[in-house]
Design a protein around this motif. Sequence first.
Motif, PDB file in Angstrom:
ATOM      1  N   GLY A 604      39.177   3.033  66.072  1.00  0.00           N
ATOM      2  CA  GLY A 604      40.261   4.005  66.125  1.00  0.00           C
ATOM      3  C   GLY A 604      40.924   4.189  64.779  1.00  0.00           C
ATOM      4  O   GLY A 604      41.229   5.314  64.357  1.00  0.00           O
ATOM      5  N   ARG A 605      41.170   3.086  64.082  1.00  0.00           N
ATOM      6  CA  ARG A 605      41.808   3.186  62.763  1.00  0.00           C
ATOM      7  C   ARG A 605      40.885   3.870  61.762  1.00  0.00           C
ATOM      8  O   ARG A 605      41.338   4.662  60.924  1.00  0.00           O
ATOM      9  CB  ARG A 605      42.194   1.787  62.282  1.00  0.00           C
ATOM     10  N   ALA A 606      39.582   3.565  61.841  1.00  0.00           N
ATOM     11  CA  ALA A 606      38.637   4.222  60.938  1.00  0.00           C
ATOM     12  C   ALA A 606      38.615   5.727  61.186  1.00  0.00           C
ATOM     13  O   ALA A 606      38.534   6.525  60.243  1.00  0.00           O
ATOM     14  CB  ALA A 606      37.237   3.629  61.118  1.00  0.00           C
ATOM     15  N   PHE A 610      39.472   8.650  58.489  1.00  0.00           N
ATOM     16  CA  PHE A 610      38.533   9.753  58.281  1.00  0.00           C
ATOM     17  C   PHE A 610      39.253  11.094  58.431  1.00  0.00           C
ATOM     18  O   PHE A 610      39.092  12.001  57.602  1.00  0.00           O
ATOM     19  CB  PHE A 610      37.392   9.643  59.288  1.00  0.00           C
ATOM     20  N   GLU A 611      40.049  11.214  59.480  1.00  0.00           N
ATOM     21  CA  GLU A 611      40.781  12.466  59.706  1.00  0.00           C
ATOM     22  C   GLU A 611      41.846  12.694  58.643  1.00  0.00           C
ATOM     23  O   GLU A 611      42.165  13.832  58.292  1.00  0.00           O
ATOM     24  CB  GLU A 611      41.411  12.456  61.096  1.00  0.00           C
ATOM     25  N   MET A 612      42.420  11.620  58.134  1.00  0.00           N
ATOM     26  CA  MET A 612      43.451  11.731  57.092  1.00  0.00           C
ATOM     27  C   MET A 612      42.924  12.481  55.866  1.00  0.00           C
ATOM     28  O   MET A 612      43.667  13.190  55.178  1.00  0.00           O
ATOM     29  CB  MET A 612      43.906  10.330  56.687  1.00  0.00           C
ATOM     30  N   GLY A 624      48.179  13.130  54.284  1.00  0.00           N
ATOM     31  CA  GLY A 624      47.409  12.228  53.430  1.00  0.00           C
ATOM     32  C   GLY A 624      47.918  10.800  53.509  1.00  0.00           C
ATOM     33  O   GLY A 624      48.140  10.255  54.590  1.00  0.00           O
ATOM     34  N   TRP A 625      48.104  10.186  52.334  1.00  0.00           N
ATOM     35  CA  TRP A 625      48.581   8.798  52.282  1.00  0.00           C
ATOM     36  C   TRP A 625      49.947   8.629  52.937  1.00  0.00           C
ATOM     37  O   TRP A 625      50.325   7.512  53.308  1.00  0.00           O
ATOM     38  CB  TRP A 625      48.676   8.321  50.843  1.00  0.00           C
ATOM     39  N   VAL A 630      48.674   7.438  60.668  1.00  0.00           N
ATOM     40  CA  VAL A 630      47.846   6.363  60.126  1.00  0.00           C
ATOM     41  C   VAL A 630      48.678   5.103  59.935  1.00  0.00           C
ATOM     42  O   VAL A 630      48.243   3.991  60.262  1.00  0.00           O
ATOM     43  CB  VAL A 630      47.191   6.793  58.803  1.00  0.00           C
ATOM     44  N   LYS A 631      49.885   5.273  59.431  1.00  0.00           N
ATOM     45  CA  LYS A 631      50.757   4.109  59.237  1.00  0.00           C
ATOM     46  C   LYS A 631      51.014   3.396  60.561  1.00  0.00           C
ATOM     47  O   LYS A 631      50.983   2.152  60.641  1.00  0.00           O
ATOM     48  CB  LYS A 631      52.094   4.569  58.633  1.00  0.00           C
ATOM     49  N   ALA A 632      51.247   4.141  61.621  1.00  0.00           N
ATOM     50  CA  ALA A 632      51.522   3.527  62.927  1.00  0.00           C
ATOM     51  C   ALA A 632      50.318   2.752  63.438  1.00  0.00           C
ATOM     52  O   ALA A 632      50.459   1.662  63.998  1.00  0.00           O
ATOM     53  CB  ALA A 632      51.931   4.610  63.929  1.00  0.00           C
ATOM     54  N   ALA A 633      49.123   3.302  63.249  1.00  0.00           N
ATOM     55  CA  ALA A 633      47.927   2.609  63.728  1.00  0.00           C
ATOM     56  C   ALA A 633      47.646   1.353  62.915  1.00  0.00           C
ATOM     57  O   ALA A 633      47.243   0.321  63.456  1.00  0.00           O
ATOM     58  CB  ALA A 633      46.724   3.554  63.667  1.00  0.00           C
ATOM     59  N   LEU A 634      47.875   1.429  61.608  1.00  0.00           N
ATOM     60  CA  LEU A 634      47.623   0.267  60.757  1.00  0.00           C
ATOM     61  C   LEU A 634      48.701  -0.800  60.898  1.00  0.00           C
ATOM     62  O   LEU A 634      48.483  -1.950  60.511  1.00  0.00           O
ATOM     63  CB  LEU A 634      47.518   0.703  59.294  1.00  0.00           C
TER      64      LEU A 634
END
Length: 988
Positions: A604-606, A610-612, A624-625, A630-634
Amino acid sequence: MTRTAGEHLQPRDFDVDALAAELRRRVDGEVRFDRGTRAVYSTDASNFRQVPLGVVVPRTPEAGAEAIAVAREFAAPVLSRGGGTSLAGQCTNTAVVLDWSKYCHRLESADEQARTCVVQPGIVLDELNRQLAPTGLRFGPEPATHMNCTLGGMIGNNSCGATAQRTGKVVDNVVRLEVQLYDGTRFWCGRTTGEEYAAIERHGDRRATIYRQLRRLRDEYAEEIRRRYPDIPRRVSGYNLDSLLPEHGFDVAGLLVGSESTLVTVLRAELRLVPVVPERTLVVLGYPGIAAAADAVPAILPHEPIALEGVDHKLIRDQQIKAMNPQALAELPEGRAFLMVQFGAGTHEEAERQARRMLDALGGTEHEADVAFLDDPAREHELWQVREAGLGATAHVPRRPDTFEGWEDSAVAPDRLGDYLRRLSQLYREFGYASETGPSLYGHFGQGCVHTRIPFDLYTADGVATYRRFMERAADLVAEFGGSFSGEHGDGQSRGELLPKMFGDDLVKAFGRLKAIFDPGNRMNPGKVVAPYRLDENLRLGGGWTPASPQNLYFRFPDDGGSFAEAANRCVGVGRCRQHTTPGGQVMCPSYQATGEEEHSTRGRARLLFEMLNGHGDSPVTGGWRSPEVKAALDLCLACKGCKTDCPANVDMATYKAEFLAHHYAHRPWRRPRSDYTMGWLPWIARAVTRVHAGRIVNVLGHTPGLARLATAVAGVENRELPRFAAETFEQWFARRGPRGTGARGTVLLWPDTFTNHFHPHVARAAVEVIEDAGWRVTLPRRPLCCGLTWISTGRLTTAKRILTRTVRELAPHLRAGGLVVGLEPSCTAVFRADAFELFPGDHDVRRLRGQTVTLAELLTRHSPGYRPPRLGGRAIAQVHCHQHAIMGWDADKQLLKAAGMEAEHLDSGCCGLAGNFGFERGHLEVSKACAERVLLPRVREADAETTVLADGFSCRTQLHELDSGGREGRHLAELLAEGLADSADAQ
């Protein structure tokens, strides 16, 4: 098979926000239409990508049925999803996705006498068989993804696996299905006798209409079905119209198996079970080539093996390159291709007799082979892992072109398999895909099914056009051999467009009519199997894929050509990170194991990363960054590094997380949580506390009720017990004591990591005694240094690189002289063995540091010839630190403990849950505890008082100390060996 306008609705065709609101109001479950979730579910394990409307995670099958009812009111498409490992694109669509795996995973009943059970669609195969174990029964078909595939997904794909040699496909093992149509019609179905059909007819309802239409369709196409359907063991392509034939009992459940969510949604299934085979034996046959191995299959089949698998030397070579299953590979006989032939019986002797009869029959014939007999169950298991790891092993091989699915599971009659492989290899050569490096060929040879991944160029328009031409030619080849385009993974989007070549236009027209009987509005997984999208449409990559190319990266990603986009694209979707049962030596994804959330799996994080990069321009993930999704998943990634080893594609989420955090907080340090400063700067804080002799004061503040709560609040960490500073650091002790011993073997530098030095110096003192007793002289760095671990884990990579540069410069003279560095804390040792090189791959001193850093066990076993450890005896359970598992391994420790006479069990517990700073960060306490409670804490509590708890990691020992471990403390290997030395001295 072209689509008409409006067949596949787009989100703009209806009010998506209103749909989501109504689902939340009426469905007992989790309804997620947020950007992050939609990104996570945008692809499966295939070449395809379609962003869903949203995801519903129903708590019960009835809640799933209600979700379909809501979708119907909005005319929204629906896709029912299992484990998300589909390879043909059937689990990706612009639809409302139903994910059954989190809640709907009950074994509702089991009837031992009838050998049946009833399950919900989200139950994972391994978990089902674990629960069935006391009955002596199991569900027979077992795909390579058995540890994470769901029964609903297996039914959708008509899965098979190696065990299908004995038990058949899923369609052969389903008694009844409870299904729901898009229009709300719901019923149980299975084989239908004449009396049952008449009773259904009398109701005159929607089900009766369906059955009448099915009978009419069957009667119209019966002869064409008998003529065109391949009579082979692995025909999975197309709908199972043959199940409606009289000779198959008008089996409506059989018809619906393998329909890939395009006709109905499966709510429950009654399954046929088979007895567990109590004893097995495995024979491996070596042949000069894969076609020669396939030629031998017809001579083996009369001996009735329960599994018959083939692998070629290329698959073996790829696994060797990636250091996968090394012990098993060493057991192989001579040859460039291998057949793995398994026999099963009530006794081991009978299974072995069956194997020897087969060998006797092959002897003296053209099929005689070099033989390896594996009688050790552990070795058998390892060798099966060689076969099961095929997809991941061939996906991302260093310095090789990426390979892809598409033509990964064609099937022909077993007696034609050798000739088919020769023609297929010729086709590879014609299209420029063949070389000594690939593609490999392997699969279920006993049933004529071939797996392969091909180096398609899916990055350019010309490459995609070549991919299409190859697929069309390969389809022609299989049709010529009377085979099936799919022998296991289904048609989906990869092969749906090609079905006329296999079945002819008339039967494909029948497929369309079948679809119209169940789903006249084309809202069930549209665009798959019937009226399909083109096989070069909706590609996850494709000629138009233009991902962002992040610059100024901190890590150099040497195995991905320096590209973060290539690193983020490593995941192939097989879902090994989605473990539901005891992981079998696997560490990765403790947060998924604790939460059951797809976004908290490595996969899921990958997908989010990828979508980012927004290579298609329509990603739901923006910023983006700076992406909050993405931050929530990581956030719940423990940075355990387990995926670096356990993931077959070697996704390294800990490194990706550190890189992401560095950019996410760049130029805005005020957004960082306070814990990033208190935990990230721990080495400097600890050094400052020691310098001003404030350890005792800090200990009082951190362990006095009220003050402790205030201290954790100020630090911005969870309300946990803070580690105590030692009265004297290891460095202070060593400065007083100095080096001793003869140093006959030379001098090693013992790394005084922050955790050992300031909190657990007794571990390092014990290590000094042991190392000196082994004949080494111990030295320390001349001044305080740090590996940079805490800065890496919090994403402060500029600081981490500066600290590492200083450290390497200081250690350079020792390293250039060939000196070893001994690490006691696994996480810090792993920095020297992995992270430092990935940050500075071109630095020769960093390369020396990577090659010359060893664990205590490695020093004593691999670098100290003739060393004999003190006699320890007794029993230990070992909690192996995640970073040791991922980077250094535990083989040397296991060898050393065995030599010391200690019986050590490597706990199958995965991560302890603390994971350095993770367990102290705000919002992580519950997940941290849940990880520890999976296996570690229960096993420690139930261990008897004489059993030692071995835990080399400071985090692991801290977690055991603080949580309810029955008062047991973890101990470092150095402590055990030092105590053994003391006992030996006392005995003398």
